[in-house]
Write an enzyme that holds these catalytic residues in place. Structure first.
Site, PDB file in Angstrom:
ATOM      1  N   SER A 135       5.196  -1.901  -4.868  1.00 35.76           N
ATOM      2  CA  SER A 135       3.738  -1.820  -4.842  1.00 35.76           C
ATOM      3  C   SER A 135       3.275  -1.275  -6.188  1.00 35.76           C
ATOM      4  O   SER A 135       3.640  -0.169  -6.579  1.00 35.76           O
ATOM      5  CB  SER A 135       3.315  -0.873  -3.717  1.00 35.76           C
ATOM      6  OG  SER A 135       1.925  -0.649  -3.754  1.00 35.76           O
ATOM      7  N   LYS A 161       3.673  -6.471  -4.950  1.00 39.11           N
ATOM      8  CA  LYS A 161       2.344  -6.220  -4.362  1.00 39.11           C
ATOM      9  C   LYS A 161       1.473  -5.566  -5.417  1.00 39.11           C
ATOM     10  O   LYS A 161       1.939  -4.663  -6.112  1.00 39.11           O
ATOM     11  CB  LYS A 161       2.511  -5.319  -3.148  1.00 39.11           C
ATOM     12  CG  LYS A 161       1.269  -4.578  -2.668  1.00 39.11           C
ATOM     13  CD  LYS A 161       1.505  -4.006  -1.285  1.00 39.11           C
ATOM     14  CE  LYS A 161       0.950  -2.613  -1.138  1.00 39.11           C
ATOM     15  NZ  LYS A 161       1.258  -2.035   0.192  1.00 39.11           N
ATOM     16  N   LYS A 163      -2.404  -3.758  -6.196  1.00 36.84           N
ATOM     17  CA  LYS A 163      -3.601  -3.180  -5.592  1.00 36.84           C
ATOM     18  C   LYS A 163      -4.817  -3.864  -6.192  1.00 36.84           C
ATOM     19  O   LYS A 163      -4.842  -4.181  -7.391  1.00 36.84           O
ATOM     20  CB  LYS A 163      -3.645  -1.678  -5.883  1.00 36.84           C
ATOM     21  CG  LYS A 163      -2.522  -0.898  -5.226  1.00 36.84           C
ATOM     22  CD  LYS A 163      -2.718  -0.789  -3.725  1.00 36.84           C
ATOM     23  CE  LYS A 163      -1.685   0.130  -3.085  1.00 36.84           C
ATOM     24  NZ  LYS A 163      -1.886   0.248  -1.631  1.00 36.84           N
ATOM     25  N   ASP A 188      -3.154  -5.764  -1.961  1.00 39.86           N
ATOM     26  CA  ASP A 188      -3.524  -4.739  -0.970  1.00 39.86           C
ATOM     27  C   ASP A 188      -4.842  -4.122  -1.409  1.00 39.86           C
ATOM     28  O   ASP A 188      -4.949  -3.562  -2.505  1.00 39.86           O
ATOM     29  CB  ASP A 188      -2.430  -3.656  -0.900  1.00 39.86           C
ATOM     30  CG  ASP A 188      -2.675  -2.620   0.192  1.00 39.86           C
ATOM     31  OD1 ASP A 188      -3.698  -2.717   0.909  1.00 39.86           O
ATOM     32  OD2 ASP A 188      -1.838  -1.707   0.325  1.00 39.86           O
ATOM     33  N   GLU A 213      -3.367  -7.700   2.267  1.00 37.27           N
ATOM     34  CA  GLU A 213      -3.223  -6.504   3.097  1.00 37.27           C
ATOM     35  C   GLU A 213      -4.535  -5.730   3.207  1.00 37.27           C
ATOM     36  O   GLU A 213      -5.165  -5.418   2.185  1.00 37.27           O
ATOM     37  CB  GLU A 213      -2.121  -5.611   2.498  1.00 37.27           C
ATOM     38  CG  GLU A 213      -1.789  -4.390   3.334  1.00 37.27           C
ATOM     39  CD  GLU A 213      -0.618  -3.574   2.748  1.00 37.27           C
ATOM     40  OE1 GLU A 213       0.090  -4.079   1.841  1.00 37.27           O
ATOM     41  OE2 GLU A 213      -0.432  -2.438   3.198  1.00 37.27           O
ATOM     42  N   ASP A 238      -2.544  -2.730   7.758  1.00 34.27           N
ATOM     43  CA  ASP A 238      -1.848  -1.477   7.484  1.00 34.27           C
ATOM     44  C   ASP A 238      -2.630  -0.376   8.215  1.00 34.27           C
ATOM     45  O   ASP A 238      -2.323  -0.020   9.366  1.00 34.27           O
ATOM     46  CB  ASP A 238      -1.782  -1.278   5.956  1.00 34.27           C
ATOM     47  CG  ASP A 238      -1.235   0.063   5.491  1.00 34.27           C
ATOM     48  OD1 ASP A 238      -0.992   0.944   6.313  1.00 34.27           O
ATOM     49  OD2 ASP A 238      -1.064   0.258   4.264  1.00 34.27           O
ATOM     50  N   LYS A 262       4.422   1.694   9.009  1.00 36.82           N
ATOM     51  CA  LYS A 262       4.790   2.952   8.358  1.00 36.82           C
ATOM     52  C   LYS A 262       5.040   3.911   9.515  1.00 36.82           C
ATOM     53  O   LYS A 262       4.132   4.152  10.318  1.00 36.82           O
ATOM     54  CB  LYS A 262       3.661   3.474   7.470  1.00 36.82           C
ATOM     55  CG  LYS A 262       3.381   2.588   6.247  1.00 36.82           C
ATOM     56  CD  LYS A 262       2.154   3.067   5.480  1.00 36.82           C
ATOM     57  CE  LYS A 262       1.888   2.139   4.292  1.00 36.82           C
ATOM     58  NZ  LYS A 262       0.581   2.419   3.659  1.00 36.82           N
ATOM     59  N   GLY A 290       5.139   1.886   2.433  1.00 36.69           N
ATOM     60  CA  GLY A 290       5.558   3.148   1.827  1.00 36.69           C
ATOM     61  C   GLY A 290       4.344   4.029   1.603  1.00 36.69           C
ATOM     62  O   GLY A 290       3.209   3.537   1.589  1.00 36.69           O
TER      63      GLY A 290
HETATM   64  O1  OSB Z   1      -1.674   1.055   1.303  1.00 32.79           O
HETATM   65  O2  OSB Z   1       0.395   0.694   1.265  1.00 32.79           O
HETATM   66  C1  OSB Z   1      -0.555   1.406   0.982  1.00 32.79           C
HETATM   67  C2  OSB Z   1       0.583   4.329  -1.192  1.00 32.79           C
HETATM   68  C3  OSB Z   1      -0.186   5.355  -0.656  1.00 32.79           C
HETATM   69  C4  OSB Z   1      -1.073   5.069   0.345  1.00 32.79           C
HETATM   70  C5  OSB Z   1      -1.186   3.776   0.838  1.00 32.79           C
HETATM   71  C6  OSB Z   1      -0.410   2.747   0.325  1.00 32.79           C
HETATM   72  C7  OSB Z   1       0.463   3.037  -0.733  1.00 32.79           C
HETATM   73  C8  OSB Z   1       1.283   2.046  -1.408  1.00 32.79           C
HETATM   74  C9  OSB Z   1       2.503   2.586  -2.102  1.00 32.79           C
HETATM   75  O3  OSB Z   1       0.989   0.883  -1.526  1.00 32.79           O
HETATM   76  C10 OSB Z   1       3.783   2.150  -1.570  1.00 32.79           C
HETATM   77  C11 OSB Z   1       4.935   2.994  -2.111  1.00 32.79           C
HETATM   78  O4  OSB Z   1       5.439   2.680  -3.181  1.00 32.79           O
HETATM   79  O5  OSB Z   1       5.329   3.940  -1.435  1.00 32.79           O
HETATM   80 MG    MG Z   2      -1.480  -0.751   2.375  1.00 35.68          MG
END
Ligand code: OSB
Ligand code: MG
Length: 369
Positions: A135, A161, A163, A188, A213, A238, A262, A290
């Site tokens: 991510s 992925k 953001k 995401d 996402e 999510d 998660k 994550g």
């Molecule tokens: O939306 O998946 C998410 C990190 C913190 C809060 C929400 C998210 C995320 C990530 C990071 O996308 C994923 C990682 O590398 O742990």
């Molecule tokens: Mg997410």
């Protein structure tokens, strides 16, 4: 199991780089680590709550409160045959999934250590390797993002992925696609959009994203269902999924076609197993998200992903992407082929580096029976 001690620590770990989403930018990882003991054996659970309620409503403060005043007293009040019985005992507490998961995950880890088996064996998983995805947070401009994607593709990650947020979306996807036409790519949004942005998502439909996402509201199903009806690209939820029942409702309403799990967001491993079974029975693709966990929570995610329903690479990347001094030894690494080795030692399977834990500890509190 007769739990006799619970210790909660607030840890603050410096990060090697910031992580920016549509809702925040972090440069330190602040989190709670729970240690649960029974008969001389201790298991560990890493909490996914942040200082601020910007991802979901829970915070480090609410988790501390709910653990101290409700969940810990309940865990110390009687004996439990199995972590799933602890999960059942926590049912009178409404919501607070992150708080529940912190305790429940520690109970599984404790049981695994007591039996001298890796966590995946207790969960019904397998040894070997899992596929790693990554991510990538928001970068300063599209060029910087493309360079970052190039580094991670080179490092072996099997799914990228990125953001997005309003104003930083279509151009980022176009820039990545121009350089990497075929890389498995997803976005995401962390609920940064509304149905009024439908045209943006319809335009992304041409980019062959593996999924989109959580584009809309953090607790929404209805608008996601409306958007999903308008798109070929699958929506993955999510934030909206905080229980197996939420996933069932979302699927029945057509609000998503893929589920991100998660463990810390849905209350623990017992619920994660229920969610896994639901997705397997319906043929719905499942993957493990994550929360920028330290090695302790990261390894818990590795074990979970050995279950057969995890058919897509998750967000479990190398610990060193975030931390110079991770809390486990060896750290979680990713091979050139994009694989993470599944530990075979007891519990999470890697040693916890206690002097690093001590150095990162800001406060601690313990309760005994
Ligand atoms: O939306 O998946 C998410 C990190 C913190 C809060 C929400 C998210 C995320 C990530 C990071 O996308 C994923 C990682 O590398 O742990
Ligand atoms: Mg997410």
């Amino acid at each position: 199991m007769r739990f006799d001690r619970v210790e909660l620590r607030y840890l603050s770990l410096p990060m090697t780089r910031g992580f920016e989403t549509s809702f925040s930018r972090t440069t330190r990882k602040d989190f709670l680590l729970l240690a649960l003991s029974a008969d001389g054996v201790t298991g560990y659970g890493e909490c996914v709550a942040d200082e601020s309620p910007y991802y979901l409503p829970e915070t480090i403060g609410t988790v501390h409160h709910v653990l101290r005043d409700f969940l810990v007293p309940l865990a110390l009040a009687r004996d439990f045959d199995h972590p799933r019985d602890l999960w059942a005992a926590m049912a009178p507490v409404r919501g607070h999934e992150m708080a529940k998961a912190t305790l429940e995950m520690a109970a599984w880890e404790l049981l695994a250590r007591r039996e001298g088996r890796p966590l995946h064996a207790l969960l019904g998983g397998r040894g070997g390797t899992i596929a790693a995805g990554v991510s990538i947070g928001l970068q300063k401009d599209p060029q910087a993002l493309v360079e970052e994607v190039a580094r991670e593709v080179e490092a072996g990650y099997r799914r990228i992925k990125i953001k997005i947020k309003p104003g930083r979306d279509a151009a980022l996807v176009e820039a990545v696609r121009a350089r990497f036409p075929d890389v498995p790519l997803m976005v995401d949004a962390n609920n940064a959009y509304t149905l009024a942005d439908r045209a943006l998502f319809e335009s992304l439909d041409a980019q062959r994203l593996t999924m989109i996402e959580q584009p809309l509201g953090w607790d929404d199903f209805g608008d996601h269902a409306a958007l999903q009806r308008a798109l070929r690209t699958p929506i993955c939820l999510d934030e909206s999924i905080r229980s197996a029942a939420h996933a069932r409702h979302a699927l029945e309403l057509g609000a998503c076609r893929v589920v991100n799990v998660k463990v810390g967001r849905i209350g623990g491993f017992t619920e994660a197993l229920a969610l896994h079974e639901l997705c397997v029975s319906r043929g719905v693709p499942l993957w493990c998200g994550g929360m920028v966990e330290s090695g302790i929570g990261r390894l818990a995610n590795v074990h979970l992903q050995t279950l057969p329903g995890f058919t897509l690479p998750g967000d479990t990347s190398a610990g060193a992407r975030y931390f110079d001094e991770d809390l486990v030894d060896p750290p979680v690494t990713v091979s050139k082929a994009g694989a993470v080795a599944v530990p075979e030692g007891p519990g999470i399977g890697h040693e916890i580096v206690w002097d690093r834990v001590e150095r990162a500890t800001r406060w601690r509190e313990a309760w005994t029976r």
